[in-house]
Design an enzyme around this catalytic site. Structure first.
Site, mmCIF file in Angstrom:
data_model
loop_
_atom_site.group_PDB
_atom_site.id
_atom_site.type_symbol
_atom_site.label_atom_id
_atom_site.label_comp_id
_atom_site.label_asym_id
_atom_site.label_seq_id
_atom_site.Cartn_x
_atom_site.Cartn_y
_atom_site.Cartn_z
ATOM 1 N N GLU A 49 1.000 -1.170 0.289
ATOM 2 C CA GLU A 49 -0.044 -0.006 -0.074
ATOM 3 C C GLU A 49 1.091 1.368 0.033
ATOM 4 O OE1 GLU A 49 -2.777 -0.019 3.245
ATOM 5 O OE2 GLU A 49 -3.969 -1.517 2.116
ATOM 6 N N ASP A 60 -5.652 9.608 9.821
ATOM 7 C CA ASP A 60 -4.354 9.074 10.051
ATOM 8 C C ASP A 60 -3.830 9.837 11.351
ATOM 9 O OD1 ASP A 60 -3.575 7.226 7.907
ATOM 10 O OD2 ASP A 60 -3.658 9.127 6.583
#
Length: 271
Positions: A49, A60
């Protein structure tokens, strides 16, 4: 069969679990990403990824936010990320690459152009964190028409209706975010993950990967016992973010090899 589907089929036939590391493109050095991708693949990564840097990565935590900020400070663009994938593909045409990011860079680039250029670069799947499945069916259709897998997140708070929506349009795999909150946060409750996976599988026919909170071999193995894949991002970035250039690749590769060895102790077991 897509590269992602072929990878999961091969691993299933071997009784093995997929290891999916995440790194942010252009971090911790602008020109190290392709070498990092190759090293992780050689060390045992099954899918990579690759994060597309964005200035407001709301899902995040601070570790990946810092990685995005460092990459953006070096002017890493979406086009640069695609160029990195194309360079990786020059010598690796088997390891799947998934782009993970946010809607804003895709919209700025132009969704149709993004899909076309991602396919041309050799991308295999796209995960846009803030594209709800029920609102991006046209984009998912466009991805599938280009032989790219639309990949979606599920969370502990996901309803059965959302799981059904994801199950209807996702290909490749789904990514179960095992913690509420942001990446890199909290302690992993593997019992809660084990309870959730059967519920996800009742709606979703593609493999289920689990991420968020996986920091070492022990947590990776615990998650792999009940899933098809382990996704690790924040821990890798933590390990490499302060290393000198010459240490970044060996440190990341060593960690991936350690996790791969641990996961392979489960060979022959089934989730």
């Amino acid at each position: 069969m897509s590269r992602i589907a072929a990878t999961f089929a091969r691993l299933a036939g071997q009784g093995r679990k997929a290891l999916i590391p995440y790194v942010t493109a252009g971090d911790p050095f602008a020109d190290i990403t392709v070498d990092l991708m190759h090293a992780m693949a050689k060390a045992g990564a099954d899918v990579i990824e690759l994060g597309v840097p964005f200035s407001d990565p709301m899902a995040d935590g601070p570790v990946i936010q810092r990685a995005s900020e460092r990459a953006l400070s070096r002017n890493i663009s979406t086009a640069d990320v695609l160029a990195m994938v194309a360079r990786f593909r020059e010598t690796d045409d088997t390891t799947p690459v998934v782009l993970m990011g946010y809607a804003n860079p895709v919209e700025r680039y132009g969704p149709d152009r993004f899909v076309d250029d991602a396919r041309a670069a050799g991308v295999d799947g796209v995960l846009v964190v803030d594209y709800p499945p029920q609102e991006c069916e046209a984009f998912a259709d466009r991805l599938r028409a280009a032989d790219l897998d639309p990949i979606f997140l599920l969370a502990p708070t996901s309803t059965d209706a959302r799981m059904a929506d994801v199950g209807r349009i996702a290909t490749g795999y789904v990514y179960y975010v095992s913690l509420k909150g942001v990446t890199g946060s909290g302690n992993l409750d593997t019992d809660a993950v084990a309870r959730m996976i059967p519920r996800i599988r009742s709606h979703v026919s593609v493999p289920v990967g689990v991420g968020f909170g996986i920091r070492d071999a022990a947590t990776a193995v615990a998650v792999a016992r009940v899933s098809d894949a382990v996704v690790i991002g924040s821990r890798i970035i933590q390990l490499i973010e302060n290393e000198p250039r010459e240490r970044v690749v060996p440190v990341a590769a060593g960690f991936i090899a350690e996790i791969r060895t641990a996961l392979d102790t489960l060979q022959g077991t089934h989730a």
